[in-house]
Design an enzyme around this catalytic site. Sequence first.
Site, mmCIF file in Angstrom:
data_model
loop_
_atom_site.group_PDB
_atom_site.id
_atom_site.type_symbol
_atom_site.label_atom_id
_atom_site.label_comp_id
_atom_site.label_asym_id
_atom_site.label_seq_id
_atom_site.Cartn_x
_atom_site.Cartn_y
_atom_site.Cartn_z
ATOM 1 N N TYR A 85 -84.946 -20.452 50.764
ATOM 2 C CA TYR A 85 -85.349 -19.371 49.861
ATOM 3 C C TYR A 85 -86.517 -18.620 50.494
ATOM 4 O O TYR A 85 -86.554 -18.465 51.703
ATOM 5 C CB TYR A 85 -85.664 -19.909 48.461
ATOM 6 C CG TYR A 85 -85.519 -18.811 47.424
ATOM 7 C CD1 TYR A 85 -84.301 -18.164 47.260
ATOM 8 C CD2 TYR A 85 -86.591 -18.383 46.663
ATOM 9 C CE1 TYR A 85 -84.159 -17.127 46.353
ATOM 10 C CE2 TYR A 85 -86.452 -17.357 45.745
ATOM 11 C CZ TYR A 85 -85.235 -16.724 45.602
ATOM 12 O OH TYR A 85 -85.097 -15.697 44.715
ATOM 13 N N ARG A 121 -83.028 -4.498 44.096
ATOM 14 C CA ARG A 121 -84.476 -4.679 44.309
ATOM 15 C C ARG A 121 -84.714 -6.107 44.760
ATOM 16 O O ARG A 121 -85.224 -6.937 44.034
ATOM 17 C CB ARG A 121 -85.250 -4.378 43.021
ATOM 18 C CG ARG A 121 -86.766 -4.263 43.223
ATOM 19 C CD ARG A 121 -87.466 -4.025 41.897
ATOM 20 N NE ARG A 121 -87.239 -5.102 40.954
ATOM 21 C CZ ARG A 121 -87.954 -6.226 40.917
ATOM 22 N NH1 ARG A 121 -88.924 -6.431 41.784
ATOM 23 N NH2 ARG A 121 -87.678 -7.148 40.015
ATOM 24 N N LYS A 173 -81.123 -19.136 45.147
ATOM 25 C CA LYS A 173 -81.721 -19.519 43.871
ATOM 26 C C LYS A 173 -80.992 -20.736 43.289
ATOM 27 O O LYS A 173 -81.619 -21.659 42.763
ATOM 28 C CB LYS A 173 -81.616 -18.349 42.897
ATOM 29 C CG LYS A 173 -82.688 -18.313 41.852
ATOM 30 C CD LYS A 173 -83.842 -17.455 42.304
ATOM 31 C CE LYS A 173 -84.900 -17.312 41.256
ATOM 32 N NZ LYS A 173 -85.962 -16.383 41.627
ATOM 33 N N GLU A 193 -81.111 -11.393 38.141
ATOM 34 C CA GLU A 193 -82.053 -11.522 39.261
ATOM 35 C C GLU A 193 -82.087 -10.264 40.116
ATOM 36 O O GLU A 193 -81.041 -9.757 40.546
ATOM 37 C CB GLU A 193 -81.649 -12.726 40.131
ATOM 38 C CG GLU A 193 -82.540 -12.973 41.319
ATOM 39 C CD GLU A 193 -83.880 -13.588 40.942
ATOM 40 O OE1 GLU A 193 -84.796 -13.586 41.784
ATOM 41 O OE2 GLU A 193 -84.011 -14.077 39.803
ATOM 42 N N ASP A 194 -83.284 -9.773 40.382
ATOM 43 C CA ASP A 194 -83.524 -8.697 41.353
ATOM 44 C C ASP A 194 -82.721 -7.427 41.071
ATOM 45 O O ASP A 194 -82.160 -6.812 41.991
ATOM 46 C CB ASP A 194 -83.268 -9.199 42.781
ATOM 47 C CG ASP A 194 -84.395 -10.096 43.269
ATOM 48 O OD1 ASP A 194 -85.412 -10.197 42.564
ATOM 49 O OD2 ASP A 194 -84.268 -10.680 44.350
ATOM 50 N N ASP A 240 -85.466 -13.958 35.606
ATOM 51 C CA ASP A 240 -86.547 -14.668 36.282
ATOM 52 C C ASP A 240 -87.671 -13.726 36.681
ATOM 53 O O ASP A 240 -88.842 -14.103 36.667
ATOM 54 C CB ASP A 240 -85.999 -15.400 37.513
ATOM 55 C CG ASP A 240 -87.022 -16.345 38.103
ATOM 56 O OD1 ASP A 240 -87.728 -17.018 37.325
ATOM 57 O OD2 ASP A 240 -87.139 -16.407 39.341
ATOM 58 N N ASP A 241 -87.350 -12.480 37.053
ATOM 59 C CA ASP A 241 -88.395 -11.533 37.449
ATOM 60 C C ASP A 241 -89.318 -11.225 36.284
ATOM 61 O O ASP A 241 -90.528 -11.082 36.456
ATOM 62 C CB ASP A 241 -87.763 -10.232 37.962
ATOM 63 C CG ASP A 241 -86.866 -10.456 39.168
ATOM 64 O OD1 ASP A 241 -87.337 -11.072 40.128
ATOM 65 O OD2 ASP A 241 -85.706 -10.036 39.129
ATOM 66 N N ASN A 272 -94.106 -11.183 47.341
ATOM 67 C CA ASN A 272 -93.525 -11.860 48.493
ATOM 68 C C ASN A 272 -92.375 -11.018 49.023
ATOM 69 O O ASN A 272 -91.909 -10.111 48.325
ATOM 70 C CB ASN A 272 -93.084 -13.292 48.140
ATOM 71 C CG ASN A 272 -92.063 -13.364 47.032
ATOM 72 O OD1 ASN A 272 -91.035 -12.684 47.080
ATOM 73 N ND2 ASN A 272 -92.324 -14.172 46.022
#
Length: 620
Positions: A104, A168, A186, A257-258, A280-281, A427
Amino acid sequence: MPPYGVDSETCSDRRSRSSSPDPLASNAGTALPYATRSALHLKGLVPSGVENFVMQEQRALEQLNIKSTNLEKYIFLAWLRSTNINLFYRLVLHNLKQIAPVIYTPTVGQACQEYSHIYPFLAPPNAVDGLYISLNEVDNIAEIIGNYRESISKGDEPEITVITDGSRILGLGDLGMNGMGIPVGKLQLYVAAAGLNPNRCLPIVLDFGTDTEKYLEDPLYLGIRQHRPDDASFYDSANRVVAALHEAFPNMFIQFEDFSTEHAFGLLEHWRRKALCFNDDIQGTGCVILGGFISAVEQAGIPPQHQRIMFVGAGSAGVGVAKQLVDYFIIEYGISESEARAMFWFVDSRGMITANRGDKLAQHKIYFARTDNGTIQCKSIEETLEYVRPTALIGLSTIYKAFSEKILRRMNEINAQSRPIIFPLSNPETKAECTFEEAMRCTDNRVLFASGTAFPEYTIPGTDDVRVPGQGNNMYVFPAIGLGAVLCKPTCITDTMIYAVSKALAESLNAEEKGKGELYPRIERIREVSAQLAAAFIRQAVREGLAKDTKWVELVKCNPADESDFASDAPDGKYAEGILHEVRRFMWHPAESFEQLRDACPHQHHHPVLGHSHGHKDKI
């Protein structure tokens, strides 16, 4: 149930994907005993040596360590997972601190950027490892789900999915279909950290195009070659996909996610009360940072209500974090929502966010827009720092070195009577606002620090005092949330469930970690921590009357106090061992020996030879 949660899923032929004629052989590899090789008609087709699983791990670790780059290590581990899932997770669990940054962040960022170029080398040809749902194939979603059902073994229906559209990815922008590396990575952490069953994990990428010309012009790009749709088309297609998945697998936990900021909030708002879902974001980042922040506040040296918190970056992650910190101050210190919200200031690319700045604010920014600034408008981080005089500086800007040495030193001066809290959370490392070493040097080693990416330990010059940086890694919380959700099956995931996980994270530090002023538990303890956090999640879900699995409802009723997780005094013997014990029992573990692997495969038990094999037994 076999010991440590090993079950028939360990031997899934779908996940082994090896050319071996038998899934047991695929996962046993060179540990197959002679008699078993004869029964499976493998005599003379493999080397004669018979090893145990420890020797296999030694060889795999040796090969991993001779790879010269992290991307090469990523490819090696992906192939290992595709061909011997049992060995892969043994290697990961026994070397988690070393391997987690490879499977990851930060390595997964580079892997995603190169995904179309390395894809054929991550698994054998035609391996099924998730869904690639093209915008042009949404009308055929039922057929796609049907194809997936045909590819999985009986009993392997997915219980968890991570889904992205690649728009993203981390701090790297729009990677299109290449973003598939994120759901894959993930889900590996769901398995490694919390014991989700690897055969019931489903990574999905919505291949809805990309606006990054680099990929559209790349002849090796494997996604559709078109720009992204407008918002109306996006939501129509994305919602149709999620609806079809929810209909096909109604108990499946869905993690978004993202996605781009607006779409991340939009999807969560639309689905959070209709399906078991989580972003999660927005929620996970806030949850893990709150856990670290609670620990930091306890050590800062000023009353919590006197904190002045400045955020740099106002995307979905930043706003999600801040809203959970607001809830913390309301719940723990009894202040009003308006008082709690007034403790926060945000800076975006235009400067300090105010209601009278003169631009149209995105919907998610309005909540924290300042209305008490009068005519003052700060155009930069430096100006806002002087205006706010924060006690805590939190970065989710994805701007490399946004926290310059000048800013860090000024934070130290402003907080001369207390310890400054500095959380550079972006990150990968190439997007981090500052490093641990910089924060330590510029604050006279007084900083309370947590980052989004891993930084090395720091030795204070002239001493033997080694400080360990806190990493606000979502890995501490999202696996536990997923495990808790899969086990107790709540109708939805509430903010108070997430809050319960944050508190449990802060309380999970052991005496040694607290003594050294650390903000998070050591990563080597992640499985034990995940079990504690999942137990806290389940308790809260039951308290709110949202847990659908009656087993856990009864278990919580018989263990009403948190302490009973560690006791055996419940009145009903059926539930006497406590919630934490029961959570541990349901966590998946790779087999520790050939015998355990064989016994986890029911179809092997009655084989005249396989049922009485005498292979080497691991001494672990």
